[in-house]
Motif scaffolding. Structure first.
Motif, PDB file in Angstrom:
ATOM      1  N   TYR A  70       0.178  -7.333   0.862  1.00 40.73           N
ATOM      2  CA  TYR A  70       0.128  -6.410   1.992  1.00 40.73           C
ATOM      3  C   TYR A  70      -0.173  -5.004   1.485  1.00 40.73           C
ATOM      4  CZ  TYR A  70       2.134 -10.095   4.863  1.00 40.73           C
ATOM      5  OH  TYR A  70       2.351 -11.272   5.540  1.00 40.73           O
ATOM      6  N   ASP A  71      -0.987  -4.307   2.268  1.00 42.36           N
ATOM      7  CA  ASP A  71      -1.400  -2.960   1.876  1.00 42.36           C
ATOM      8  C   ASP A  71      -0.321  -1.972   2.319  1.00 42.36           C
ATOM      9  OD1 ASP A  71      -2.754  -0.757   1.051  1.00 42.36           O
ATOM     10  OD2 ASP A  71      -4.194  -0.737   2.711  1.00 42.36           O
ATOM     11  N   ALA A  72       0.767  -1.933   1.599  1.00 43.32           N
ATOM     12  CA  ALA A  72       1.867  -1.021   1.893  1.00 43.32           C
ATOM     13  C   ALA A  72       2.548  -0.664   0.589  1.00 43.32           C
ATOM     14  CB  ALA A  72       2.865  -1.661   2.847  1.00 43.32           C
ATOM     15  N   GLU A  85       0.339 -13.311   4.376  1.00 45.11           N
ATOM     16  CA  GLU A  85      -0.755 -12.817   3.547  1.00 45.11           C
ATOM     17  C   GLU A  85      -0.360 -12.915   2.076  1.00 45.11           C
ATOM     18  OE1 GLU A  85      -3.671 -11.860   4.586  1.00 45.11           O
ATOM     19  OE2 GLU A  85      -3.256 -11.933   6.740  1.00 45.11           O
TER      20      GLU A  85
END
Length: 358
Positions: A273-275, A270
């Motif tokens: 990243y949603d972190a 990706e």
């Protein structure tokens, strides 16, 4: 003078004589009576007819073996177990390790559909070394059964085996016993991928390829996450994160080569990243979450592809061990987020994944 219709016009039964009612009854009577009259072994038996027993298969044998192992482990662990729960503020390594064995094996019995009651006549010995040895042997037997069973059973056995591997390591450390080796499979026996001609017949779009792509996506995420973790930690923690990033990079490349050998285009990483990991504590939690997710997608692969069971089993063990090493709670059934710590299914709303049959 009227003419008779041609045979074609009269239909497919033209020219055939329709049997009369007496002829049909006579033929039916002959079918029923003649075998007995001819002495072909047909005999009348008084009482209800016996229903043939269902044919046993690999799933039945693997389930019974796994249940027997879980009960044997309970019989070995219970005499070593403390009468009261161990307080986290006053840890006793041996008692904690044994209590974890009792808790996990009870959950395994439930997950396998067995009765958690232990027969009073079950022999047991107050021997920590025997418990450690049996944990290793039981883990090996569960792993050995994975290739021959159905997809759902393979997924469950991968989880049970991984749990036993971790329990055996913790029990050995807690009791001061030398841990025996567990023959865990190698996911990629060689750095060179198999030629396409010898690759399993799993065309793109099949469940096996989709499961492999999910694992590859998880490896991409792991490489990214461990870079972030390394930036938040120092000393030994940073070294561990960098080593983990290198290991996941190697696994990522091997998976991509496997997918190409099967004619599939590997999924890419990706863009973002949603972190987040603003603190060292959050970084550690991120590492645990990454490994727990990888354990789950490897377990799903065991259900989706018989050809990839060794990769799946090794991946569940490796990810569960990594999550534990980062300080995560050792779950009783790693890789099965839809199953609770008691071995029973969680409500659908809280389950993070579902089993896939094959």
């Amino acid at each position: 003078m009227p003419t008779s219709p041609s045979p074609a016009a009269r239909g497919p039964t033209a020219g055939r004589r329709t049997p009369g009612r007496r002829t049909v009854l006579t033929a039916f009577t002959a079918l029923v009576v003649t075998p007995a009259a001819a002495g072909c072994g047909v005999r009348w038996v008084s009482g209800p007819e016996t229903t043939p027993a269902a044919q046993r298969g690999p799933d039945d044998e693997a389930r019974e073996e796994a249940l027997a192992d879980a009960r044997r482990l309970l019989a070995l662990a219970l005499p070593l177990s403390p009468p009261e729960p161990v307080s986290p503020r006053a840890p006793v390594p041996t008692q904690q390790a044994v209590a974890a064995v009792v808790d996990a094996c009870t959950a395994h019995v439930r997950a396998l559909g067995g009765d958690t009651a232990i027969p009073a006549s079950t022999p047991a010995a107050d021997d920590p070394a025997a418990l450690v040895q049996e944990l290793a042997a039981a883990a090996g037997r569960a792993l050995a059964a994975v290739p021959a069973v159905s997809g759902g059973m393979a997924r469950l056995l991968c989880s049970v085996a991984a749990s036993r591997v971790l329990l055996h390591e913790a029990a050995a450390a807690g009791t001061g016993t030398e841990p025996p080796d567990v023959p865990t499979p190698e996911p990629f026996p060689s750095a060179t991928p198999a030629p396409a001609a010898t690759a399993p017949s799993t065309p793109p779009g099949t469940g096996a390829v989709a499961a492999l792509q999910s694992i590859l996506a998880g490896e991409h995420a792991a490489v990214w996450a461990y870079g972030l973790v390394a930036g938040r930690l120092g000393g030994a923690g940073r070294d561990a994160a960098l080593a983990a990033a290198a290991a996941h990079r190697e696994a990522r490349d091997a998976l991509a080569a496997t997918l190409r050998a099967r004619g599939a285009q590997p999924v890419g990483a990706e863009a973002a990243y949603d972190a987040a990991a603003p603190t060292p504590e959050a970084a550690v939690l991120l590492a645990v979450a990454v490994e727990e997710r990888l354990a789950a997608v490897h377990a799903d692969l065991a259900a989706a592809s018989r050809d990839d069971r060794l990769l799946a089993a090794a991946g569940v063990v490796r990810a569960a061990r990594a999550a534990r090493n980062w300080g995560g709670t050792t779950t009783n059934l790693p890789g099965l987020p839809e199953v609770g710590e008691d071995g029973l299914p969680l409500p659908a709303a809280t389950a993070g994944s579902s089993a896939t049959g094959a």
